[in-house]
Design a protein around this motif. Structure first.
Motif, PDB file in Angstrom:
ATOM      1  N   GLY A 114       0.640  -1.001   0.171  1.00 42.60           N
ATOM      2  CA  GLY A 114       0.251  -0.095   0.215  1.00 42.60           C
ATOM      3  C   GLY A 114       1.067   1.102   0.102  1.00 42.60           C
ATOM      4  O   GLY A 114       0.527   2.298  -0.662  1.00 42.60           O
ATOM      5  N   ASP A 115       1.685   1.257   0.623  1.00 44.59           N
ATOM      6  CA  ASP A 115       2.761   2.287   1.111  1.00 44.59           C
ATOM      7  C   ASP A 115       4.005   2.711  -0.940  1.00 44.59           C
ATOM      8  O   ASP A 115       3.655   3.785  -1.362  1.00 44.59           O
ATOM      9  N   LYS A 117       2.325   1.940  -2.960  1.00 40.71           N
ATOM     10  CA  LYS A 117       1.221   2.377  -4.820  1.00 40.71           C
ATOM     11  C   LYS A 117       0.894   3.498  -4.339  1.00 40.71           C
ATOM     12  O   LYS A 117       1.297   4.904  -5.486  1.00 40.71           O
ATOM     13  N   LYS A 118       0.721   4.390  -3.041  1.00 46.04           N
ATOM     14  CA  LYS A 118       0.517   5.721  -2.837  1.00 46.04           C
ATOM     15  C   LYS A 118       1.580   6.995  -3.313  1.00 46.04           C
ATOM     16  O   LYS A 118       1.818   7.779  -3.728  1.00 46.04           O
ATOM     17  N   GLU A 119       3.170   5.986  -3.306  1.00 45.31           N
ATOM     18  CA  GLU A 119       4.096   7.041  -3.799  1.00 45.31           C
ATOM     19  C   GLU A 119       4.141   7.168  -5.060  1.00 45.31           C
ATOM     20  O   GLU A 119       4.934   7.689  -5.572  1.00 45.31           O
ATOM     21  N   GLY A 122       0.248   6.732  -8.364  1.00 43.58           N
ATOM     22  CA  GLY A 122      -0.897   7.484  -8.287  1.00 43.58           C
ATOM     23  C   GLY A 122      -1.972   7.149  -9.776  1.00 43.58           C
ATOM     24  O   GLY A 122      -3.033   7.907  -9.827  1.00 43.58           O
ATOM     25  N   GLU A 126      -6.542   2.212 -13.742  1.00 49.98           N
ATOM     26  CA  GLU A 126      -7.361   1.647 -12.350  1.00 49.98           C
ATOM     27  C   GLU A 126      -7.493   0.098 -12.841  1.00 49.98           C
ATOM     28  O   GLU A 126      -7.590  -0.342 -12.475  1.00 49.98           O
ATOM     29  N   ASN A 129      -4.852  -1.942 -12.327  1.00 47.02           N
ATOM     30  CA  ASN A 129      -3.944  -2.463 -11.283  1.00 47.02           C
ATOM     31  C   ASN A 129      -5.374  -2.630 -10.381  1.00 47.02           C
ATOM     32  O   ASN A 129      -4.724  -3.606  -9.360  1.00 47.02           O
ATOM     33  N   LYS A 137      -6.537  -4.780  -0.448  1.00 42.85           N
ATOM     34  CA  LYS A 137      -5.101  -3.701   0.212  1.00 42.85           C
ATOM     35  C   LYS A 137      -4.474  -4.069  -0.927  1.00 42.85           C
ATOM     36  O   LYS A 137      -4.837  -4.836  -2.015  1.00 42.85           O
ATOM     37  N   GLN A 138      -3.720  -3.384  -1.470  1.00 47.98           N
ATOM     38  CA  GLN A 138      -2.538  -3.424  -2.257  1.00 47.98           C
ATOM     39  C   GLN A 138      -1.578  -3.997  -2.480  1.00 47.98           C
ATOM     40  O   GLN A 138      -0.724  -4.453  -1.755  1.00 47.98           O
ATOM     41  N   THR A 141       1.848  -5.058  -8.048  1.00 50.04           N
ATOM     42  CA  THR A 141       1.822  -3.643  -9.006  1.00 50.04           C
ATOM     43  C   THR A 141       1.444  -4.385  -9.882  1.00 50.04           C
ATOM     44  O   THR A 141       1.915  -5.599 -10.368  1.00 50.04           O
TER      45      THR A 141
END
Length: 421
Positions: A114-115, A117-119, A122, A126, A129, A137-138, A141
């Protein structure tokens, strides 16, 4: 999921396997990462040697650590990976089929990304992914993708007086009818069990093949939207002489197309190479276009095949693994891989790397509206032969109503969905 696509070097050299992705181009080396070796499993053909070499060099420069790429075969990979993830020293990073990802996430074998994905995620498309996410939850990738296009015989279409490729489903149907009326060619070769195309039509209708009944998934084939998808399939299949009880591999549809008396077929771009191998003279007549949707502004729904990249939950080098993913999924390496292997990158801004690759250019517009089979661990058993979706399709094409055909396979469908994973 194993897929082969066409590279940009021309139709004669088209048989290559796919791989690709996107993100940021890296950063400073982190303390504690120097001198280590990161083990990365990739499938046979997914990434060119030069791509691996350049990525490995960039990773070592950035982190002070090395990458050890280990090439895996598709045959037997699920059992091999399952075993590896349960052991003390699993691969740190590995390629995983997009539709297989939920099953591995459910078992706890995949690290939460998840961290990451945020980094860097973006701009990830969709639809591409979606298979990396399980229960919100991610767990992976998005890496590389492919979908079906219309492969057509330009000479047959010209003989029918058709000058432009269709932009809507109705135009496509009318063009095929014109071919049937004005030429001796079979308008389209569409066997009764090309079920991945049917999945695409279901996606295009905004429907799902399963639904929730309490805590259990059950068949959703009786849904009116699924019925509409099957009726579209039936309408086009009626223009074909292909068997109603066979899929596109029995016989190979590209080999049928290679004879030169078929207007079009719906398949992967790389199938053109199969046609050319069977009849080299047909190469000059092959063209591609995006499967038209109900309206000109939106392509038909398609099944998205491809792979994700994941990190083993049991890896002791997860921070280093994430640094690798940042680099591997960067615009530089994602763009390079998309260009070399003719695959759809995981964000639309990188589709410019497909320029000049006709089948990839035809496939790309539908990626944003594509999807997959249901992203649930229970789905795997459904596809085992005899696939009840195929049985349903043949039943409809042989005269049963969609409702009757759905009821016919419902018991077996639900039995498979209820199997323990």
């Amino acid at each position: 999921m194993k897929r082969k696509l066409i590279s940009a070097i021309g139709v004669a050299g088209m048989m290559v396997s796919i791989a690709a992705c996107g993100g940021g181009d890296g950063g400073d080396s982190e303390a504690g990462t120097k001198g280590q070796t990161l083990t990365v499993w990739v499938m046979d053909g997914s990434s060119p040697d030069q791509w691996q070499k350049e990525l490995g060099a960039a990773f070592e420069k950035q982190t002070g650590s090395k990458v050890k790429f280990e090439i895996q075969q598709w045959n037997g990979i699920q059992q091999k990976l399952t075993t590896a993830l349960s052991e003390e020293n699993p691969p740190d990073v590995f390629e995983i089929g997009n539709t297989q990802t939920p099953a591995y996430a459910k078992t706890g074998g995949l690290a939460d990304l998840g961290d990451l994905k945020k980094e860097i995620g973006g701009e990830w498309t969709e639809s591409l992914n979606a298979s990396s996410v399980y229960e919100g939850k991610q767990y992976a990738t998005p890496w590389y993708f492919a979908n079906r296009v219309v492969v057509y015989n330009k000479k047959v279409w010209a003989d029918a007086g058709i000058k432009d490729t269709p932009k809507t489903r109705d135009e496509f149907y009318d063009d095929l009818k014109t071919i049937g009326a004005k030429t001796d060619a079979e308008p389209i070769y569409l066997p009764g069990q090309n079920w991945y195309h049917f999945v695409g039509l279901v996606i295009g209708e905004g429907a799902e093949l399963v639904k929730k009944d309490g805590d259990t998934y059950v068949s959703n084939l009786a849904d009116p939207k699924v019925t509409a998808a099957m009726e579209t399939y039936q309408k086009f299949q009626a223009l074909s002489e292909a068997p109603k009880d066979k899929d596109e591999a029995t016989p190979q549809q590209a080999e049928v197309f290679a004879k030169g008396d078929v207007g079009a077929f719906i398949g992967m771009g790389w199938e053109a190479a199969t046609a050319i191998e069977a009849n080299p003279k047909i190469e000059q007549d092959i063209g591609y276009f995006t499967i038209p949707g109900a309206t000109a502004d939106k392509p038909e729904g398609v099944f998205l095949g491809g792979s994700n990249l994941a990190v083993a939950a049991g890896s002791t080098k997860q921070d280093l693994a994430k640094e690798f993913l940042k680099l591997a999924l960067s615009d530089k390496f994602e763009g390079q891989l998309a260009k070399e292997n003719g695959v759809i990158p995981n964000k639309e801004s990188l589709q410019t790397n497909l320029k000049g690759n006709a089948p990839a250019e035809a496939a790309a517009p539908a990626a944003a509206v594509g999807g997959t089979t249901p992203l649930i661990p229970e789905w795997a058993a459904v596809e085992n032969a005899p696939n009840p979706i195929k049985t349903y399709m043949t039943a409809v094409l042989n005269g049963k109503s969609p409702a009757e055909a759905a009821k016919q396979v419902e018991g077996e469908f639900n039995k498979r969905l209820a199997q323990q994973q």
